[in-house]
Design an enzyme around this catalytic site. Structure first.
Site, PDB file in Angstrom:
ATOM      1  N   LYS A 116      30.973  47.680  49.833  1.00  0.00           N
ATOM      2  CA  LYS A 116      31.637  46.820  49.915  1.00  0.00           C
ATOM      3  C   LYS A 116      32.974  46.688  50.951  1.00  0.00           C
ATOM      4  CE  LYS A 116      33.800  42.639  49.443  1.00  0.00           C
ATOM      5  NZ  LYS A 116      34.931  42.411  48.120  1.00  0.00           N
ATOM      6  N   PRO A 169      50.677  38.134  56.053  1.00  0.00           N
ATOM      7  CA  PRO A 169      50.267  39.359  56.836  1.00  0.00           C
ATOM      8  C   PRO A 169      48.681  39.720  56.195  1.00  0.00           C
ATOM      9  CG  PRO A 169      52.230  39.333  55.281  1.00  0.00           C
ATOM     10  CD  PRO A 169      51.572  37.934  55.304  1.00  0.00           C
TER      11      PRO A 169
END
Length: 305
Positions: free
Chosen positions: A181, A261
Site C-alpha cells: 500500500k 499540509p
C-alpha cells in the site's frame, strides 16, 4: 461491552473517518462517538448503491471524553500529536486503538499517546472524499476495503465492523501488504498532488514510465525491509491503479487543492527514511519528497499554491 454493543470513538471525521463512522452508525450495532473540532449531529454517506443519512453523537472537547472499548484513529498522520489529548482521555489498557492512517510503523508512533492500549494498524484501500463537513463519498478501490492482521485483535476489528458492508481482509503477512500500500501511495499521491490532477494523469505514458521508475526504487527498499513483494510488483501496482476510476482523487490531491499540509513524510518520507537505514540510494523518491515539502509547508502556513 453492554448487550454486545461496544462504545467506539472515531477521532477525525474527514474522508476516511467520516465513512467509517457513518457506516458504523448505519449498521446500528455499536455506540459511536465522533471526536471533532466543530459540532455535528448528522452524517450523510454516499455509497455506490445508495445514500444514507445517520444521526451521530459528537464531542468537541477532550475533557468530556471517557475511556472506550475502541478508538478508530482516522486523522492525518501529521495530526497524530494534536490528537494526543483525545487519546489520553479515551484510552486505557483495555482499549483497542485501530489506526486507519497512511504509512507504516504505527504501533511505535502511537505508543507514547495511548496509555498502554493495544494499537492495531489497519490498511485502508477504499477511496473517500469529504464533500462537506457532514457529507462523505465512499468508493471501492479493489477487492477489499480494509486489511488487518490475522490475529485476535484483527479478528476483533473485523467483528466490530460486521454489518457495515466493509470488506475486510485478514492477512498473515500484514507487513508485506503495508509496504505494498505504501508503494501505491508513493506514486498515486505525490503525482496527483504535484500535477493537481486526479488519477487520470497516471494514464499518461510518460507519467506511467516515471511511476514505474519510482516504484522500482521503492521496491528495492521494501525488499531490504523484509517485505515479500512480487518480482514484478511495480508493473502489478500500475495495473491496479489503472482499474481505479480516472476521476478518483487521492488524499494528497484533495489536501493540495484545499491548501492543507500533505502527508508526504508518512508516505515518500517513510520510503526515503527506510532507504537511509538500509543504505540504499533513492534519487527519484528523494526528489518527490524535496518538491512536496515546500508545498506541504505552504499549507501549514495557511497559504495556497
Amino acid at each position: 461491552m453492554t448487550d454486545g454493543r461496544a462504545t467506539v470513538a472515531v477521532v477525525g471525521l474527514g474522508s476516511i473517518g467520516g465513512i467509517i463512522a457513518a457506516s458504523l452508525c448505519a449498521a446500528g450495532r455499536n455506540d459511536v462517538i465522533a471526536c471533532v473540532r466543530q459540532p455535528i449531529d448528522r452524517l450523510t454517506l454516499e455509497r455506490p448503491d445508495d445514500t444514507v443519512d445517520v444521526a451521530i453523537r459528537a464531542l468537541t472537547d477532550p475533557a468530556e471524553a471517557k475511556p472506550v472499548q475502541w478508538v478508530l484513529l482516522c486523522t492525518k498522520t501529521y495530526q497524530t500529536r494534536s490528537a494526543a489529548p483525545w487519546l489520553a482521555k479515551l484510552c486505557d489498557r483495555r482499549t483497542r486503538v485501530a489506526v486507519l492512517q497512511n504509512g507504516i510503523g504505527h504501533a511505535a508512533q502511537l505508543a507514547p499517546y495511548v496509555g498502554g492500549a493495544t494499537v492495531i494498524p489497519i490498511i485502508v484501500y477504499y477511496n473517500g472524499e469529504r464533500l462537506a463537513p457532514d457529507r462523505v463519498r465512499f468508493r471501492r478501490a479493489g477487492e477489499h476495503d480494509l486489511v488487518a492482521s490475522d490475529n485476535a485483535d484483527g479478528r476483533a476489528f473485523a467483528e466490530l465492523l460486521a454489518g457495515t458492508g466493509m470488506r475486510i481482509l485478514l492477512s498473515e503477512d500484514f507487513h508485506t501488504l503495508a509496504w505494498r500500500k505504501l508503494l501505491v501511495n508513493a506514486v498515486a499521491n505525490p503525482i496527483t498532488a504535484l500535477t493537481q490532477q486526479r488519477q487520470a494523469v497516471l494514464r499518461r505514458p510518460d507519467v506511467k514510465d516515471l511511476c514505474l521508475a519510482v516504484l522500482a526504487e521503492a521496491k528495492t527498499v521494501a525488499d531490504a525491509d523484509d517485505a515479500h513483494l512480487r518480482t514484478d510488483e511495480p508493473a502489478q501496482i500500475m495495473a491496479t491503479l489503472m482499474t481505479y476510476p480516472p476521476d478518483a482523487g487521492t488524499s494528497m490531491y484533495f489536501d493540495r487543492m484545499a491548501g492543507r499540509p500533505l502527508e508526504i513524510e508518512a508516505l515518500t518520507g517513510a520510503i526515503v527514511a527506510a532507504a537511509e537505514r538500509h543504505h540504499i540510494a533513492t534519487p527519484l523518491n528523494r526528489a518527490l519528497l524535496t518538491l512536496l515539502r515546500p508545498v506541504s509547508e505552504s499549507g501549514e502556513n495557511g497559504l495556497t499554491a
